[in-house]
Scaffold this motif. Structure first.
Motif, PDB file in Angstrom:
ATOM      1  N   LEU A 177       0.839  -1.185   0.000  1.00  0.00           N
ATOM      2  CA  LEU A 177       0.000   0.000   0.000  1.00  0.00           C
ATOM      3  C   LEU A 177       0.874   1.235   0.000  1.00  0.00           C
ATOM      4  O   LEU A 177       1.484   1.562   0.998  1.00  0.00           O
ATOM      5  N   HIS A 235       4.334   1.004   1.383  1.00  0.00           N
ATOM      6  CA  HIS A 235       4.443   0.291   2.652  1.00  0.00           C
ATOM      7  C   HIS A 235       4.004  -1.148   2.471  1.00  0.00           C
ATOM      8  O   HIS A 235       3.003  -1.432   1.831  1.00  0.00           O
ATOM      9  N   GLU A 260      -3.603  -8.698   7.709  1.00  0.00           N
ATOM     10  CA  GLU A 260      -4.023  -7.480   8.390  1.00  0.00           C
ATOM     11  C   GLU A 260      -5.275  -6.894   7.769  1.00  0.00           C
ATOM     12  O   GLU A 260      -6.040  -6.198   8.385  1.00  0.00           O
ATOM     13  N   ILE A 261      -5.412  -7.141   6.496  1.00  0.00           N
ATOM     14  CA  ILE A 261      -6.453  -6.463   5.735  1.00  0.00           C
ATOM     15  C   ILE A 261      -7.421  -7.476   5.222  1.00  0.00           C
ATOM     16  O   ILE A 261      -7.611  -7.569   4.049  1.00  0.00           O
ATOM     17  N   ALA A 286     -10.784  -8.358   5.278  1.00  0.00           N
ATOM     18  CA  ALA A 286     -12.211  -8.391   4.931  1.00  0.00           C
ATOM     19  C   ALA A 286     -12.399  -8.588   3.431  1.00  0.00           C
ATOM     20  O   ALA A 286     -11.809  -9.459   2.858  1.00  0.00           O
ATOM     21  N   ASP A 287     -13.224  -7.795   2.825  1.00  0.00           N
ATOM     22  CA  ASP A 287     -13.356  -7.997   1.387  1.00  0.00           C
ATOM     23  C   ASP A 287     -12.242  -7.230   0.696  1.00  0.00           C
ATOM     24  O   ASP A 287     -12.158  -6.037   0.775  1.00  0.00           O
ATOM     25  N   PRO A 319      -9.875  -5.126  -0.881  1.00  0.00           N
ATOM     26  CA  PRO A 319      -9.984  -3.912  -1.661  1.00  0.00           C
ATOM     27  C   PRO A 319      -9.098  -4.018  -2.883  1.00  0.00           C
ATOM     28  O   PRO A 319      -8.074  -4.666  -2.844  1.00  0.00           O
ATOM     29  N   GLU A 363     -16.761  -1.475   7.073  1.00  0.00           N
ATOM     30  CA  GLU A 363     -17.301  -2.245   5.955  1.00  0.00           C
ATOM     31  C   GLU A 363     -16.220  -2.565   4.931  1.00  0.00           C
ATOM     32  O   GLU A 363     -16.134  -3.658   4.410  1.00  0.00           O
ATOM     33  N   ARG A 364     -15.446  -1.561   4.608  1.00  0.00           N
ATOM     34  CA  ARG A 364     -14.407  -1.710   3.610  1.00  0.00           C
ATOM     35  C   ARG A 364     -13.102  -1.417   4.302  1.00  0.00           C
ATOM     36  O   ARG A 364     -12.827  -0.279   4.584  1.00  0.00           O
ATOM     37  N   ARG A 365     -12.299  -2.385   4.528  1.00  0.00           N
ATOM     38  CA  ARG A 365     -11.138  -2.189   5.376  1.00  0.00           C
ATOM     39  C   ARG A 365     -10.205  -1.069   4.918  1.00  0.00           C
ATOM     40  O   ARG A 365      -9.480  -0.504   5.711  1.00  0.00           O
ATOM     41  N   VAL A 366     -10.193  -0.801   3.658  1.00  0.00           N
ATOM     42  CA  VAL A 366      -9.298   0.222   3.138  1.00  0.00           C
ATOM     43  C   VAL A 366     -10.076   1.204   2.274  1.00  0.00           C
ATOM     44  O   VAL A 366     -10.881   0.803   1.448  1.00  0.00           O
ATOM     45  N   LEU A 400      -1.752   5.298   5.423  1.00  0.00           N
ATOM     46  CA  LEU A 400      -0.535   4.833   4.774  1.00  0.00           C
ATOM     47  C   LEU A 400      -0.571   5.173   3.294  1.00  0.00           C
ATOM     48  O   LEU A 400      -1.398   4.631   2.558  1.00  0.00           O
ATOM     49  N   HIS A 456      -3.849   5.832   1.600  1.00  0.00           N
ATOM     50  CA  HIS A 456      -4.923   4.902   1.914  1.00  0.00           C
ATOM     51  C   HIS A 456      -5.240   4.945   3.400  1.00  0.00           C
ATOM     52  O   HIS A 456      -4.343   4.967   4.230  1.00  0.00           O
ATOM     53  N   LEU A 492      -6.941   3.187   6.695  1.00  0.00           N
ATOM     54  CA  LEU A 492      -7.408   1.911   7.221  1.00  0.00           C
ATOM     55  C   LEU A 492      -7.539   1.979   8.728  1.00  0.00           C
ATOM     56  O   LEU A 492      -6.964   2.849   9.362  1.00  0.00           O
ATOM     57  N   GLU A 496      -5.927  -2.673  12.207  1.00  0.00           N
ATOM     58  CA  GLU A 496      -5.337  -3.494  11.153  1.00  0.00           C
ATOM     59  C   GLU A 496      -3.821  -3.555  11.251  1.00  0.00           C
ATOM     60  O   GLU A 496      -3.212  -4.549  10.909  1.00  0.00           O
TER      61      GLU A 496
END
Lengths: 243, 243
Positions: free
Chosen positions: A52, A55, A61-62, A64-65, A67, B18-21, B52, B55, B57, B61
């Motif tokens: 990301l 980084h 860590e990320i 869920a759905d 991205p 809902e959307r981690r990022v 980061l 982005h 988050l 996380e």
DNA sequence: CAGCGTTTGTTAAATTCCTTACATTTCAGG
DNA sequence: CCTGAAATGTAAGGAATTTAACAAACGCTG
């Protein structure tokens, strides 16, 4: 994947387990390779390592759905693809049913569909479906089957019953190779089956590729050039005869 | 901190659940403010929101010490679900074919499958498929159809031809309501169709729910209690007769 | 409603990151 | 030891992010 690369990846994962986030430049130093190499390692290591904006962090860590930003696979020629899709999207009418092929190219097409279009989109790749699901007003029809990780797509070894009951106005196809004589080709045979099936049903068939694909030839043939109504690249629309 | 800013932050946190990022530019659009403002909000809110390279988050996380409230907020009873799945996963043999229902419960089951198991998993929800695709050694079969955003699942209005040619050792079903008299129920009728179809084909059927579902009744009925071989909750396995 | 501090928006420059193309190195097979 | 493919390094441009400074809008208070 070479042994050395596997070892680097393992070391990187170990580093990540101690420090949640590592900067690209630091990782390059610690691993004793160039930043470019670290970049490439990560690109071929979706799912375990996330990246990301410079980084690096563990993908867990990320979780869920996923991205799309985290889809770390290098999308080469992204600009050309986006431009090609900008031309292609003009072929879509606000209430039509379209087919969207798998691959990274047509992801851009999804993004470019105007938000107020009430279209129905047929797809068979998970990343395409995921991207479509972010848009309002789109009805998604997914062709299931066995999952193929290499292309994030499904192959229906069974009949595509659902296709028979849907009228497809336009099909947007992608290809890894486009050649005047040998036609359109892709990497995976199971994709070719779907492409051919769809092309036989759609009213209009558009091949959407960036021009780096022209002249290339891949394993799986799926259509001769005259099977398309038009070939759309970043330079605009062209007749399939002109290849 | 003004009231408006607090409200923006709360909204942002909700988006992150809902959307981690979320990308900075997207957050700015969604919140109706400039990117600079979002930036400043985050700067005065370290500890809850992490940032980061463009982005945004949730801090949980990337910070080991951060509370896990965020992760669990979106998925209520997550701990109970995970525990129920820990019991359920013991029903899986290393080379079997299983069916995994949609919903947030069985996502945990996927995570708990040992990495060396060479199983085939059948699913019909995008988030389940996505999660399955992260694991090595799993063959994924996806049932396609029309997408239903509410449950991230697909409904095959057509025959599930593929199911007929797959032997299902065990089906793991979830439900939004479990009641002694009224049986197992869910929110969406299209899900009930799939569940029933699968239950008719699988050798063993397990209902996996956290105990908060017990006593509840939802719209779509799909099976009486004695249709299951066992009911698995966070407290372990129970006979369907005991409800 | 005037004054003042705070919040927010805008811009531009500096920095960093990403992609592409190409040069170089490594390594396995012949 | 040679050769070709794969892996790695380097560099340049273009794109994106960051920072800083200043202008404009807002809200509170007297």
């Amino acid at each position: 994947m070479t042994a050395r690369k596997a070892q680097r990846t393992a070391r990187l994962m170990h580093l990540l387990s101690e420090r949640r986030v590592i900067h690209l430049s630091e990782a390059a130093t610690l691993l004793g390779v160039s930043e470019m190499t670290v970049r490439r390692d990560i690109a071929t290591n979706q799912g375990q390592i996330a990246y990301l904006g410079g980084h690096i962090l563990a993908a867990a860590e990320i979780d869920a759905d996923a991205p799309y930003e985290l889809a770390t696979a290098a999308d080469s020629h992204a600009a050309a693809k986006r431009e090609a899709c900008a031309h292609a999207v003009r072929k879509i009418r606000p209430d039509e049913t379209i087919f969207i092929d798998c691959g990274t190219t047509l992801i851009h097409l999804v993004d470019l569909i105007p938000d107020d279009y009430q279209i129905t989109a047929i797809c068979y790749a998970m990343n395409v479906a995921e991207r479509l699901s972010r848009k309002a007003n789109i009805t998604i029809i997914m062709l299931g089957g066995v999952y193929h990780p290499a292309s994030a797509s499904f192959s229906g070894t069974h009949d595509f019953d659902i296709l028979k009951s849907v009228g497809i106005n336009a099909a947007f196809l992608s290809a890894a190779g486009v050649d005047a004589k040998r036609g359109a080709t892709c990497e995976h045979f199971h994709e070719a089956v779907v492409k051919q099936k769809v092309m036989g049903l759609a009213r209009e068939n558009y091949l959407v590729v960036d021009s780096s694909k022209i002249g290339k030839l891949k394993r799986a043939f799926f259509a001769p050039m005259d099977g398309f109504d038009a070939v759309i690249t970043e330079h605009g629309e062209a007749s399939p005869d002109s290849f």
